[in-house]
Write a protein that holds these residues in place. Structure first.
Motif, PDB file in Angstrom:
ATOM      1  N   ALA A   1      29.987  15.851  88.872  1.00  0.00           N
ATOM      2  CA  ALA A   1      30.809  16.233  90.014  1.00  0.00           C
ATOM      3  C   ALA A   1      32.231  16.556  89.576  1.00  0.00           C
ATOM      4  O   ALA A   1      32.831  17.539  90.059  1.00  0.00           O
ATOM      5  CB  ALA A   1      30.805  15.125  91.064  1.00  0.00           C
ATOM      6  N   ASN A   2      32.790  15.779  88.657  1.00  0.00           N
ATOM      7  CA  ASN A   2      34.141  16.070  88.136  1.00  0.00           C
ATOM      8  C   ASN A   2      34.181  17.422  87.459  1.00  0.00           C
ATOM      9  O   ASN A   2      35.129  18.197  87.648  1.00  0.00           O
ATOM     10  CB  ASN A   2      34.603  14.974  87.171  1.00  0.00           C
ATOM     11  N   PHE A   3      33.165  17.728  86.663  1.00  0.00           N
ATOM     12  CA  PHE A   3      33.090  19.031  86.004  1.00  0.00           C
ATOM     13  C   PHE A   3      33.098  20.154  87.040  1.00  0.00           C
ATOM     14  O   PHE A   3      33.865  21.121  86.928  1.00  0.00           O
ATOM     15  CB  PHE A   3      31.817  19.115  85.147  1.00  0.00           C
TER      16      PHE A   3
ATOM     17  N   SER B   1      32.911  23.197  95.146  1.00  0.00           N
ATOM     18  CA  SER B   1      32.808  22.077  96.087  1.00  0.00           C
ATOM     19  C   SER B   1      31.403  22.057  96.658  1.00  0.00           C
ATOM     20  O   SER B   1      30.743  23.088  96.774  1.00  0.00           O
ATOM     21  CB  SER B   1      33.859  22.182  97.188  1.00  0.00           C
TER      22      SER B   1
ATOM     23  N   GLU C   1      29.019  11.199  88.566  1.00  0.00           N
ATOM     24  CA  GLU C   1      30.474  11.343  88.600  1.00  0.00           C
ATOM     25  C   GLU C   1      30.959  12.356  87.572  1.00  0.00           C
ATOM     26  O   GLU C   1      31.837  13.175  87.867  1.00  0.00           O
ATOM     27  CB  GLU C   1      31.149   9.983  88.372  1.00  0.00           C
ATOM     28  N   GLU C   2      30.408  12.317  86.362  1.00  0.00           N
ATOM     29  CA  GLU C   2      30.797  13.284  85.327  1.00  0.00           C
ATOM     30  C   GLU C   2      30.463  14.704  85.764  1.00  0.00           C
ATOM     31  O   GLU C   2      31.276  15.616  85.594  1.00  0.00           O
ATOM     32  CB  GLU C   2      30.074  12.983  84.009  1.00  0.00           C
TER      33      GLU C   2
ATOM     34  N   GLU D   1      34.120  20.115  90.178  1.00  0.00           N
ATOM     35  CA  GLU D   1      35.385  20.182  90.886  1.00  0.00           C
ATOM     36  C   GLU D   1      36.466  20.808  90.016  1.00  0.00           C
ATOM     37  O   GLU D   1      37.272  21.630  90.506  1.00  0.00           O
ATOM     38  CB  GLU D   1      35.810  18.780  91.350  1.00  0.00           C
ATOM     39  N   GLU D   2      36.510  20.462  88.738  1.00  0.00           N
ATOM     40  CA  GLU D   2      37.494  21.046  87.819  1.00  0.00           C
ATOM     41  C   GLU D   2      37.297  22.549  87.661  1.00  0.00           C
ATOM     42  O   GLU D   2      38.250  23.285  87.391  1.00  0.00           O
ATOM     43  CB  GLU D   2      37.429  20.354  86.453  1.00  0.00           C
TER      44      GLU D   2
ATOM     45  N   TRP E   1      26.578  23.665  94.998  1.00  0.00           N
ATOM     46  CA  TRP E   1      28.031  23.679  94.951  1.00  0.00           C
ATOM     47  C   TRP E   1      28.473  25.133  94.903  1.00  0.00           C
ATOM     48  O   TRP E   1      27.849  25.960  94.242  1.00  0.00           O
ATOM     49  CB  TRP E   1      28.525  22.940  93.708  1.00  0.00           C
TER      50      TRP E   1
END
Length: 151
Positions: free
Chosen positions: A140-142, A149, A137-138, A144-145, A104
């Motif tokens: 990836a959310n971290f 990407s 998901e957790e 992205e926040e 990322w």
């Protein structure tokens, strides 16, 4: 439909399994080398042909709430296939079954790596652990926040 004896013969082809006699003429087959608490691969195989195979760790098999698939009407090939998959599923960790290794990057060309490991999903900056998460998901959310990407 295979007979009880035919099912027993097929299951006994798997030398990794240990036969255990249970009540009412039923038979279980255990996989003692399981990496999980779950050791029953074949559960309550009955002389009437009914029985179950544990498929809770296998994709594409509809299971009951215990992770079992009824094998009453399975063909020989179907039975061999599900027993092999059940043993294999108890022989590898989630990270080995579905590995994740993603890079990322943010707008400043700084990169982090998301990896699935035995106890969850970890985000690394080089060799330094930046975060540990229970789900993809957790993690990836971290990322992205934080402005990252996936590339």
């Amino acid at each position: 439909m295979l007979t009880f004896e035919e099912k027993i013969a097929i299951i006994e082809e798997f030398g990794e399994l240990t036969k255990k006699e249970v009540s009412l003429g039923r038979v279980n087959f255990h996989y003692e080398e399981s990496l999980y608490d779950k050791k029953n691969v074949v559960y309550h195989l009955h002389p009437n042909g009914n029985g179950f195979v544990y498929a809770g760790e296998i994709e594409d098999y509809p299971t009951d709430d215990r992770g079992m698939v009824n094998i009453r009407d399975f063909s020989g090939d179907e039975l061999r296939n599900i027993v092999r998959k059940a043993i294999d599923s108890l022989s590898s960790t989630p990270a080995e079954k579905n590995p994740v290794f993603e890079e990322w990057m943010n707008d400043g060309d700084f990169s982090l790596f998301l990896m699935r490991e035995d106890d969850g999903y970890h985000v690394y900056a080089g060799e330094d652990l930046e975060g540990a998460f229970n789900s993809y998901e957790e993690a990836a959310n971290f990322l992205e926040e934080e402005g990252f990407s996936r590339i």
